[in-house]
Scaffold this active site. Sequence first.
Site, mmCIF file in Angstrom:
data_model
loop_
_atom_site.group_PDB
_atom_site.id
_atom_site.type_symbol
_atom_site.label_atom_id
_atom_site.label_comp_id
_atom_site.label_asym_id
_atom_site.label_seq_id
_atom_site.Cartn_x
_atom_site.Cartn_y
_atom_site.Cartn_z
ATOM 1 C CD GLU A 9 -2.986 -1.114 1.916
ATOM 2 O OE1 GLU A 9 -2.990 -0.087 3.223
ATOM 3 O OE2 GLU A 9 -4.005 -1.191 2.358
ATOM 4 C CD GLU B 143 -8.516 -1.848 10.138
ATOM 5 O OE1 GLU B 143 -8.115 -1.149 9.538
ATOM 6 O OE2 GLU B 143 -9.348 -1.790 10.451
ATOM 7 N N GLY C 17 -6.240 -19.314 -4.374
ATOM 8 C CA GLY C 17 -7.319 -19.105 -3.581
ATOM 9 C C GLY C 17 -7.542 -18.705 -2.665
ATOM 10 N N GLY D 60 -7.529 -15.726 -1.046
ATOM 11 C CA GLY D 60 -8.374 -14.702 -0.759
ATOM 12 C C GLY D 60 -9.785 -14.934 -0.713
ATOM 13 C CG ASN E 210 -5.968 -2.698 -4.688
ATOM 14 O OD1 ASN E 210 -5.427 -3.235 -5.524
ATOM 15 N ND2 ASN E 210 -5.176 -3.755 -3.181
ATOM 16 C CE1 TYR F 142 -11.623 -8.194 -1.123
ATOM 17 C CE2 TYR F 142 -10.983 -5.657 -1.333
ATOM 18 C CZ TYR F 142 -10.533 -7.173 -1.238
ATOM 19 O OH TYR F 142 -9.676 -6.665 -0.073
#
Length: 167
Positions: free
Chosen positions: A27, A92, A104, A106, A133, A140
């Site tokens: 990040e 978080e 797999g 994640g 990102n 997602y």
Amino acid sequence: MTVTIRDAAPADVPEILRLVHALADYEKEPDAVEATEADFTTALFPESGTPTTHCLVAEADGADGTGGTVIGIAVWYVTFSTWTGRNGIWLEDLFVDPVHRGAGAGKALLVRLAEICVENDWRRLEWWVLKWNEPSIAFYRSLGSVPQDEWEVHRIDGDALKTLGAG
């Protein structure tokens, strides 16, 4: 490689912190992590009372049958929605070591978090993702997540928090 998802144990704390540092690097905030192993131990495994923070780990078994390598984490805590009158999960941080992405882990971490919500009749699984990102956003969304763009994130910390807390 087989990926197993399980609750973190005290012996996992060094690996959890290693992955938190790797997340900070990813990040673009390599110096931002202040947390120590003692901080994670206290939060996840308090000497008394119930923990307020939880962690799942993704563990990989090697191709040769050896195992036990922590390759991912999901650090989470329980929230409450006044609108639903039910609890939920705030994720978080979710991070999978880049060399193990695509196996797999994640998705398995998110599936387990969703299972925890369903098992407890909790209504929400929520998290933030940095707008730059794009790989994570696409991942997602592929799972059915919906961005909540109408909200603006606010934070008070540092001196501003001390000033406000002083009355």
